[in-house]
Design an enzyme around this catalytic site. Structure first.
Site, PDB file in Angstrom:
ATOM      1  N   LYS A 177       0.821  -1.213  -0.168  1.00 35.83           N
ATOM      2  CA  LYS A 177      -0.031  -0.096   0.129  1.00 35.83           C
ATOM      3  C   LYS A 177       0.942   1.290  -0.010  1.00 35.83           C
ATOM      4  CE  LYS A 177      -3.765  -2.395   2.044  1.00 35.83           C
ATOM      5  NZ  LYS A 177      -4.476  -2.754   3.214  1.00 35.83           N
TER       6      LYS A 177
ATOM      7  N   GLN B  36      -4.897  -1.357   9.523  1.00 39.18           N
ATOM      8  CA  GLN B  36      -4.978  -2.657   8.844  1.00 39.18           C
ATOM      9  C   GLN B  36      -5.399  -3.676   9.855  1.00 39.18           C
ATOM     10  OE1 GLN B  36      -3.472  -3.374   5.913  1.00 39.18           O
ATOM     11  NE2 GLN B  36      -4.421  -5.478   6.312  1.00 39.18           N
TER      12      GLN B  36
ATOM     13  N   ASP C  81     -11.423   2.893   3.701  1.00 41.50           N
ATOM     14  CA  ASP C  81     -11.795   1.256   3.798  1.00 41.50           C
ATOM     15  C   ASP C  81     -13.398   1.472   3.674  1.00 41.50           C
ATOM     16  OD1 ASP C  81      -9.883  -0.428   3.528  1.00 41.50           O
ATOM     17  OD2 ASP C  81      -9.294  -0.482   5.617  1.00 41.50           O
TER      18      ASP C  81
END
Ligand code: NAD
Length: 295
Positions: A53, A97, A120
């Site tokens: 990422k 994460q 997200d």
């Protein structure tokens, strides 16, 4: 024989488009769009994701802020970092994460992220916005699947779609997106009766189960479009090496389907590309600028 849907190539095109817009954004705003990624602990798969990422964010011309915290970090420390990132005007998107180490309440951490930086799309506010059709952030993997489907099939109106899996991050938002695209949607899950018969109705099959090669070619309607979200590591027979397989048995499904995503190289590469897209959309919105059409 099904046409293979090349998610890797599609994702590369999307990343290039995001890169062009990111440069325009930086010129307009006088600063780059910024994505913060928080990793707690040393989970090997999460470390790989976070590294890719970071690399992809920098390649797209955006600022990447990486925060690595030790595995024994307590919830209060993590929440304090999230609050700091919420308040930082250089940070447009925040991604924590998952999974988080035991002892940290994932839902509490997700709830602490500003919904306007929740790239997200996991915050309940964004799940609600998707549900009622307001602009927000949609989870990256199902949004990437929708892009591949529209690219392959065009208008999805009236098509029968079966989504296998009802998780908050894949199955449910996928079903919502397909409904919004006017498909007729069935959500199948672990309690569905006669799953093969349900799947055989589908013009579109989205498999997000997490069970290696569960869906076989004889479940697939001839000509259907098959999107395989599953990423399962299995050990190869007669060898100590492992390989990645999807939730669909590719070799048998490929013979029946009209088009199909491979694993790897199908849905997987889309997730990061859509994350970059979401982060740039967040930047435009946070800066009070119009989001460019087609982004
Ligand atoms: P999850 O475990 O949260 O959900 C799995 C779903 O499958 C559940 O809703 C369950 O009801 C359903 N299910 C389980 N067994 C079933 C059965 N026998 N028949 C029918 N349905 C059944 O998983 P998830 O987070 O949604 O992920 C699903 C898969 O997608 C995993 O393999 C995961 O690794 C992969 N994934 C890939 C990406 C990507 O970037 N490509 C992103 C997220 C998840």
């Amino acid at each position: 024989m099904a046409e293979r849907i090349d998610g890797k190539a599609f994702a590369a095109t999307l990343r290039a488009k995001v890169g062009e817009h990111a440069a325009q954004f930086a010129a307009q705003a006088g600063r780059p769009a910024g994505l913060a990624v928080v990793l707690v602990g040393e989970d090997p798969a999460s470390q790989v994701y976070v590294r890719s990422k970071h690399k992809a964010t920098v390649e797209a011309g955006m600022a990447s802020f990486e925060h690595r915290l030790p595995a024994d970090t307590d919830e209060a420390t993590l929440l304090a970092l999230v609050a700091q990132l919420n308040a930082d005007p250089a940070v447009d998107g925040i991604l924590v994460q998952l999974p988080l180490p035991a002892g940290i309440d994932e839902q509490a951490v997700i709830a602490a992220i500003s919904p306007d930086k929740d790239v997200d799309g996991f915050h309940v506010i964004n799940a609600g916005r998707l549900s009622v059709g307001q602009p927000g952030f949609v989870p990256c993997t199902p949004l990437g699947c929708l892009m591949l489907l529209k690219d392959r099939l065009g208008d999805l109106s009236g098509l029968e779609a079966v989504v296998i899996g009802r998780s908050n991050i894949v199955g449910k938002p996928m079903a919502q997106l397909l409904t919004d695209a006017n498909a007729t949607v069935t959500i199948a899950h672990s309690r569905t009766r006669d799953l093969p018969a349900v799947v055989r109705r589908a013009d579109i099959v989205v498999a997000a189960v997490g069970r290696p090669e569960m869906i076989t070619g004889d479940w697939i309607k001839p000509g259907a479009c098959v999107i395989d979200v599953g990423i399962n590591r299995v050990s190869a027979p007669d060898s100590d090496k492992s390989r990645l397989v999807g939730d669909v048995e590719f070799d048998s499904a490929e013979k029946v389907a009209g088009s199909i995503t491979p694993v790897p190289g199908g849905v997987g590469p889309m997730t990061i590309a859509v994350l970059l897209r979401n982060a740039l959309v967040a930047a435009y919105r946070n800066q009070g600028l119009d989001v460019p059409a087609g982004l």
